[in-house]
Design a protein around this motif. Structure first.
Motif, short mmCIF file in Angstrom:
data_model
loop_
_atom_site.label_atom_id
_atom_site.label_comp_id
_atom_site.label_asym_id
_atom_site.label_seq_id
_atom_site.Cartn_x
_atom_site.Cartn_y
_atom_site.Cartn_z
N GLN A 146 0.94 -1.34 0.19
CA GLN A 146 0.10 0.04 0.07
C GLN A 146 0.91 1.13 0.12
O GLN A 146 0.54 2.33 -0.71
CB GLN A 146 -0.94 0.04 1.19
N SER A 147 2.12 1.19 0.56
CA SER A 147 3.00 2.33 0.66
C SER A 147 4.14 2.45 -0.50
O SER A 147 4.94 3.28 -0.62
CB SER A 147 3.71 2.18 2.13
N LYS A 148 4.41 1.26 -1.04
CA LYS A 148 5.48 1.30 -2.08
C LYS A 148 5.41 2.22 -3.03
O LYS A 148 6.37 2.89 -3.38
CB LYS A 148 5.22 -0.26 -2.70
N GLU A 149 4.30 2.74 -3.59
CA GLU A 149 4.16 3.93 -4.45
C GLU A 149 4.80 5.30 -3.97
O GLU A 149 5.36 5.91 -4.63
CB GLU A 149 2.79 3.96 -5.13
N ILE A 150 4.39 5.43 -2.77
CA ILE A 150 4.93 6.51 -2.02
C ILE A 150 6.29 6.77 -2.09
O ILE A 150 7.17 7.71 -2.33
CB ILE A 150 3.95 6.65 -0.76
N ALA A 151 6.97 5.66 -1.61
CA ALA A 151 8.34 5.45 -1.49
C ALA A 151 8.93 5.62 -2.72
O ALA A 151 10.02 6.24 -2.90
CB ALA A 151 8.79 4.04 -0.85
N GLU A 152 8.54 5.09 -3.85
CA GLU A 152 9.14 4.92 -5.40
C GLU A 152 8.86 6.54 -5.60
O GLU A 152 10.06 7.15 -6.39
CB GLU A 152 8.39 4.12 -6.11
N ARG A 153 7.89 7.29 -5.49
CA ARG A 153 7.70 8.77 -5.67
C ARG A 153 8.74 9.57 -5.29
O ARG A 153 9.42 10.40 -5.82
CB ARG A 153 6.27 9.22 -5.53
N GLU A 154 8.95 9.45 -4.03
CA GLU A 154 10.05 10.16 -3.18
C GLU A 154 11.56 9.84 -3.68
O GLU A 154 12.30 10.86 -3.70
CB GLU A 154 9.76 9.94 -1.80
N ILE A 155 11.76 8.76 -3.86
CA ILE A 155 13.03 8.51 -4.63
C ILE A 155 13.40 8.95 -5.84
O ILE A 155 14.52 9.46 -6.11
CB ILE A 155 13.12 7.08 -4.47
N ARG A 156 12.13 8.93 -6.53
CA ARG A 156 12.19 9.76 -8.25
C ARG A 156 12.59 11.15 -7.76
O ARG A 156 13.47 11.73 -8.58
CB ARG A 156 11.13 9.48 -8.93
N GLU A 157 11.91 11.74 -6.87
CA GLU A 157 12.15 13.24 -6.63
C GLU A 157 13.29 13.53 -6.17
O GLU A 157 13.86 14.73 -6.45
CB GLU A 157 11.02 13.65 -5.75
N ALA A 158 14.01 12.50 -5.46
CA ALA A 158 15.64 12.95 -4.88
C ALA A 158 16.33 12.45 -5.81
O ALA A 158 17.65 12.84 -5.85
CB ALA A 158 15.70 12.13 -3.68
N GLY A 159 16.17 12.08 -7.13
CA GLY A 159 17.13 11.77 -8.14
C GLY A 159 17.92 10.43 -7.88
O GLY A 159 19.13 10.44 -8.31
N LEU A 160 17.30 9.63 -6.98
CA LEU A 160 18.22 8.46 -6.53
C LEU A 160 17.50 7.06 -7.12
O LEU A 160 17.89 5.93 -6.44
CB LEU A 160 18.30 8.52 -5.08
#
Length: 358
Positions: free
Chosen positions: A219-233
């Protein structure tokens, strides 16, 4: 054997003697929080930060409050020290001004929102939670999930409040995590229950050679992936959707991190998670526990005690701010050795424990 050479958590080393004013603050503590909550939600703090000083009539006008309501707000905020009377007007307390100037107030506000919108109602059932040794307050959160995190995924607005808070709470202390974990020289790190990846992002940002995998519920995987993309990592941090209890941890990592996880579960469940980490790690691999800690004497720090109300009443049927020794006993039972304590000095009672697989 654990290294106990430095056990100091906060400037507060022992409880202060109780007097009637301090008893009154406990007795009416729920009301004290409501003043802070209202000052944030109504915009009083931000308004005074912008304008410096305003009289009561200007405050009422800008906030859109009637005179009586405004008098109540100012009485409470001034009595509690959030505001200071000055030349017939009101200004922020020096501490709040400093926090706003440093950007730390954003994190305080996120914590206030979390307490006000998610925690407060559930803590009504704290006594029942103690009586039944269960998270009775979960019934206050709408949804069908068996724990808080699943129910939050059914309430998008509350979920946003929660993850904003968790990011802020982690950022208050994860500088310590970066300082002490980065020198371990981990090449591949597994972040168990990594939430919105705030700690994974901080660690990867500090070490360009580090590769991190986050395990988080689907349920939270997408939130983590979005934050990672926004951090450029996204090239160095990946996310696995899954339940930490449903299967073994993947192998191939030299460090396994439990950040803000081992306060949620019972000690028996913590030991089982650590045994899974032990099985997944190679010889010489490390486990890192990062969360708030209470002291071994069981009498503080007070923030650890207050935070334990939330863990007793809401997230899961287990958990509290455990002591350093309790975590060390779980690590020992799981097979880890060379256990080392790293206190994180500050107003939050965070600490780090590092242990190794022989």
């Amino acid at each position: 054997m654990a290294d106990h050479t430095n056990q100091t958590q906060l400037a507060e080393t022992e409880p202060t003697p109780l007097d009637m004013p301090s008893l009154a603050r406990v007795l009416f503590g729920h009301a004290a929080f409501q003043y802070l909550h209202a000052a944030c939600e109504l915009g009083l703090v931000r308004m005074l930060a912008e304008h410096g000083e305003l009289d009561k009539h200007e405050i009422a006008k800008r906030l859109g409050l009637q005179e009586r309501a405004n008098d109540i707000l100012l009485l409470g905020c001034t009595s509690l020290g959030l505001l200071v009377r000055a030349d017939g007007g009101y200004r922020l307390a020096d501490l709040l001004t400093t926090l706003i100037g440093s950007g730390e107030w954003d994190r305080i506000e996120a914590t206030v929102a979390f307490e006000g919108h998610i925690v407060y109602e559930g803590q009504t059932d704290f006594t029942e939670s103690l009586r039944t040794n269960s998270n009775a307050g979960l019934r206050r959160i709408r949804g069908s999930g068996h724990n808080l995190y699943q129910r939050l995924s059914e309430n998008p607005s509350l979920e946003q409040v929660f993850y904003t808070y968790m990011k802020s709470w982690s950022e208050l202390a994860n500088g310590h995590l970066v300082e002490h974990v980065t020198p371990l020289g981990s090449g591949r790190l597994l972040d168990c229950g990594g939430g919105n990846a705030v700690n994974a992002i901080a660690l990867a940002g500090a070490d360009p050679d580090l590769r991190v995998t986050v395990i988080e519920i689907p349920q939270s995987k997408e939130i983590a992936e979005r934050e990672i993309r926004e951090a450029g990592l996204a090239d160095r941090i990946s996310v696995i959707g899954g339940d930490m209890y449903s299967e073994e941890f993947p192998e191939g990592y030299d460090t396994i991190l439990f950040a803000h996880q081992l306060v949620i579960w019972t000690l028996e469940e913590n030991t089982e998670l650590l045994r899974k980490a032990y099985r997944a790690l190679p010889s010489g691999g490390r486990v890192v526990v990062f969360n708030s800690m209470s002291n071994d004497e069981g009498d503080g720090p007070v923030v650890a005690a207050l935070d334990s109300v939330y863990f007793a009443a809401l997230p899961e049927e287990g958990g509290m701010i455990y002591s350093w020794r309790q975590h060390e006993e779980c690590l020992g039972a799981a097979g880890f050795t060379d256990v080392r304590r790293i206190p994180c000095h500050g107003w939050t009672p965070h600490g780090i424990i590092v242990a190794s697989k022989p």
